[in-house]
Motif scaffolding. Structure first.
Motif, PDB file in Angstrom:
ATOM      1  N   GLU A  85       0.814  -1.209   0.000  1.00 46.80           N
ATOM      2  CA  GLU A  85       0.000   0.000   0.000  1.00 46.80           C
ATOM      3  C   GLU A  85       0.853   1.267   0.000  1.00 46.80           C
ATOM      4  O   GLU A  85       0.363   2.327  -0.380  1.00 46.80           O
ATOM      5  N   VAL A 128      -5.623   0.161  -5.935  1.00 44.53           N
ATOM      6  CA  VAL A 128      -5.906  -1.273  -5.854  1.00 44.53           C
ATOM      7  C   VAL A 128      -7.380  -1.538  -6.137  1.00 44.53           C
ATOM      8  O   VAL A 128      -7.736  -2.445  -6.899  1.00 44.53           O
ATOM      9  N   LEU A 186      -4.545  -6.864  -4.081  1.00 47.25           N
ATOM     10  CA  LEU A 186      -3.462  -6.397  -3.215  1.00 47.25           C
ATOM     11  C   LEU A 186      -2.407  -7.480  -3.050  1.00 47.25           C
ATOM     12  O   LEU A 186      -1.201  -7.208  -3.063  1.00 47.25           O
TER      13      LEU A 186
END
Length: 811
Positions: free
Chosen positions: A102, A110, A174
């Motif tokens: 992230e 994402v 992710l």
């Protein structure tokens, strides 16, 4: 084939279809069978040894070729056949890993990538269509309006399930982005997405969506050049007009070269234009053609400029001066350019006076003399720029830079090397603006932009973002006319929106996952793990259980737990604390085996029967049902051992003596006299134990994500197990008191209930030791259980597959 006719006769149509599929996949041609046959054949082909993966943790995960999945079209296929499944044991989905991803790929990136995959990727779309069908199963029955309480409840459940599936997909994306970390990770990802989903011509919407997607990255990770190329190809912009703001004078006959900045990307073509000039009506320079001969030093050479035909009133001739040196005119200077020569488009020859000596008789000087010759070079003004080829591949919102350059003089040079007056063309002081026209609108109207901003701001609490998910086979993307912009070519791109961190959705705690089928060997190892952990934990805590049982069976004899320990040590010795050890070891080996093993078996069964939607939304009630079913077997199995244990502890004898006493009292049936009370005790204990452990584990993982790491999994089991033990003891303690009293000599369930009813305070007897006992017992059970399952290769991570949604990019 003819020689193996028996193979043809013995093979089922499904297997024959699988053979045709394999043959077509090898040749790269579509299979010559119907779509339904494809759907029926793929599972058989996946289970065949032809596609088995050699070794590794994913050896049991079938790898069906993408061509075969594509041949199945829109028909639903089992999730197990989708590519990208990996064993949880071999995947790092810890909080630290997701945080690293992230940092490079924000949540908005994402989530929007997940939306793009649903719309473009056949595998992801097939998965999403299946989830949509499962969500639709919650819809209210036909004829029941959604405005009614029942209809609105079903609609809420449908949206909840769809949101859960979408958030799990974001987590799967992710997970896949972990392989695209690093300085060039985003460029590699964009290249793969571009080649897979937008390589075909005439796909401007996908190219623009990719540009929107990667404009969500920050400056350090954003591939700005690649985004420019995407927008250029999507717009396919052409230069239509070039406007001049101001006038460029002092231009020579050679003219001005016009050069356009190249369009972004490798496929664009630069525009071509020419400068259109017109005479300025004045002179730019003077060029000396022949210096003549015979001029005296200091002689004044008269220069005559022919007037233009029909000279206007504003006509003014230029002023020039000549310099004589060594008998020739060495230089002519243009002092004033003059004016009023509008039609003069070429050089004008001047008339220079002959040498004075030649005019009065050149014989005296010994030289015949020769007049000098010169011409005036006209000045031009840049009137306009005419686009001859608009090029292709420009971004509509970023017109190309236009550069103007004076061309070098030709053979008929228009420069006065002798140093006359020259009007230098000030090319840098004029603004030149190109207009680019795209093949479709590239600017979102202000009203539409405001509505979109409002939707993104008012995102639902379900974590799905402000764009819709309920669009059948696809999900909503941003409008193609929403073009990423930037302040200058050195700045990163951004969307003309105010985006919150979760504008397009948030990831779930775990990616899309499924359980592997439970083989007989796996089930046996789970039962073994349960038996070993139950037996070991109960055996280790037998001394505490002896104290608890004595306090419940002889309430008036001991002042408390400490007094009970001291009395037993003094009167019966340390051996008193091992009373019922044999019955406990054997009984709870059986009880633990059945308890943990059957909860796993029944849990899978009830979730499968309920369906994926109900399994998600009603996970706790289904776990309660599975636990009650398992506990019914456990209570029956452990009742004889528990009866012997209670009698052994109460009388102080061995387990064998207690068994003989129970049989002498009422035969084999006496072993089950306390079965109703045991069921009443075990059901709340086991149900509370498993439910609380499940919820406590989830809460701990949410609060402390790092405990998901393998090194801390034991700590998670101990803490959640201790909490579950306390809850289980509180839920089952009244029934435990009744059970203990029903196992007294001549005791029955009715007499035990009557005794408790007369003295309700008896329900609290032994609660303190039992709370301590229960917390230690359940903590040890779950700790040993998770460790043993890991050692035996049947942990949750071993039996769970997680889906990497980006595996398709590498196939």
């Amino acid at each position: 084939w003819r020689r193996r006719g028996s193979l043809y006769r013995s093979s089922s149509p499904t297997m024959l279809a699988a053979l045709l599929l394999l043959h077509g996949a090898c040749r790269g041609t579509p299979p010559p069978i119907g779509r339904r046959a494809v759907v029926a054949a793929i599972p058989a082909l996946a289970a065949s040894p032809w596609l088995a993966r050699p070794g590794g943790a994913s050896a049991s995960v079938p790898a069906v070729p993408m061509e075969l999945l594509a041949a199945a079209g829109k028909d639903a296929l089992p999730d197990s056949l989708l590519p990208g499944w990996e064993r949880l044991q071999s995947v790092d989905i810890g909080a630290r890993t997701f945080e690293a991803v992230e940092r490079q790929y924000p949540v908005n990136f994402v989530a929007y990538l997940a939306r793009c995959l649903v719309n473009w990727e056949p595998v992801t779309r097939r998965w999403w269509v299946q989830r949509q069908a499962e969500a639709a199963a919650f819809a209210a029955a036909e004829g029941v309006p959604s405005s009614t309480p029942f209809g609105s409840m079903e609609r809420a459940r449908e949206e909840q399930y769809r949101a859960s599936a979408y958030r799990s997909l974001i987590a799967s994306v992710l997970l896949g982005l972990e392989q695209f970390l690093g300085p060039r990770g985003s460029e590699q990802l964009l290249s793969l997405l571009r080649s897979r989903y937008a390589a075909a011509p005439a796909q401007p919407d996908r190219l623009r969506a990719l540009a929107q997607l990667f404009s969500l990255l920050d400056r350090t990770s954003q591939p700005t050049d690649a985004i420019s190329a995407l927008l250029g190809e999507a717009d396919a912009g052409r230069v239509t007009v070039v406007d001049l703001e101001g006038e460029i004078a002092g231009v020579g006959a050679a003219g001005i070269a016009v050069t356009f900045e190249r369009p972004p990307g490798k496929t664009g073509r630069p525009a071509v234009a020419r400068a259109v000039t017109r005479p300025a009506g004045r002179w730019r320079a003077v060029r000396l053609l022949d210096g003549g001969e015979g001029y005296a030093q200091g002689e004044v050479v008269e220069i005559t400029v022919p007037p233009p035909a029909g000279a206007p009133v504003s006509f003014e001739p230029p002023r020039l001066s000549a310099t004589v040196k060594n008998g020739t005119v060495s230089q002519i200077r243009l002092i004033s350019p003059g004016r009023g020569y509008p039609e003069q488009a070429g050089a004008l020859e001047l008339v220079l006076s002959p040498p004075a000596a030649a005019a009065t008789g050149g014989e005296a000087t010994g030289s015949s003399g020769r007049s000098a010759r010169a011409e005036l070079i006209p000045e031009y003004t840049l009137a306009s720029i005419e686009v001859t080829d608009g090029g292709q591949g420009y971004i509509a919102t970023e017109p190309p830079a236009v550069s103007l350059r004076r061309l070098p003089p030709s053979a008929a040079a228009d420069e006065d090397d002798d140093g006359g007056w020259s009007a230098a063309a000030a090319l840098g002081g004029v603004s030149v603006i190109a207009t680019v026209e795209a093949r479709r609108p590239t600017v979102l109207p202000a009203a539409d932009l405001a509505r979109l901003q409002a939707r993104l701001d008012s995102r639902p609490a379900s974590g799905t973002g402000g764009l819709s998910l309920d669009r059948g086979m696809t999900v909503e993307l941003l409008p193609p006319a929403l073009t990423p912009v930037r302040a200058s070519p050195r700045d990163p791109f951004s969307l003309p929106l105010r985006l919150l961190p979760d504008a397009f959705g948030t990831p779930a705690a775990a990616p899309v996952e499924r359980q592997t089928p439970l083989s007989a060997g796996d089930a046996a190892r789970i039962f073994l793990s349960g038996g070993l952990c139950g037996s070991a934990a109960h055996t280790a805590l037998v001394p505490i259980d002896v104290v608890k049982t004595r306090l419940q069976s002889d309430p008036g004899r001991y002042a408390g737990p400490i007094d009970c320990v001291q009395t037993l040590s003094r009167e019966e010795g340390l051996s008193a604390f091992t009373q019922g050890l044999a019955a406990t070891t054997v009984g709870y080996a059986l009880a633990g085996s059945l308890s943990f093993g059957l909860v796993e078996i029944f849990g899978r069964a009830v979730r499968g029967a309920a369906g994926p939607g109900n399994a998600l939304l009603f996970s706790v009630p289904l776990l309660v049902l599975a636990t009650i079913m398992a506990t019914a077997f456990v209570a029956c199995a452990v009742c004889p051992f528990e009866a012997v244990r209670v009698v052994a502890v109460r009388t102080g004898g061995s387990s064998a003596d207690a068994l003989r006493a129970v049989l002498a009292r009422g035969g084999p049936g006496a072993l089950f006299e306390a079965l109703p009370a045991n069921v009443l005790k075990e059901v709340p204990f086991v149900v509370a134990k498993f439910i609380t452990f499940d919820r406590a584990s989830a809460a701990l993982l949410a609060a402390f994500p790092d405990v998901a790491d393998a090194s801390l999994s034991g700590t998670l089991s101990l803490v959640a197990g201790a909490v579950a033990g306390l809850a289980a003891v509180i839920a089952s303690h009244p029934a435990d008191v009744v059970f203990t009293k029903s196992n007294k000599d001549g005791g029955t369930l009715a007499s035990a209930i009557a005794e408790v009813r007369e003295a309700p305070e008896l329900l609290l007897q032994g609660l303190g030791p039992r709370l301590f006992f229960g917390a230690l017992l359940v903590a040890l059970q779950f700790y040993l259980y998770t460790q043993l399952r890991g050692i035996l290769g049947v942990s949750k991570a071993d039996l769970t597959l997680v889906w990497d949604a980006l595996t398709v990019l590498k196939t």
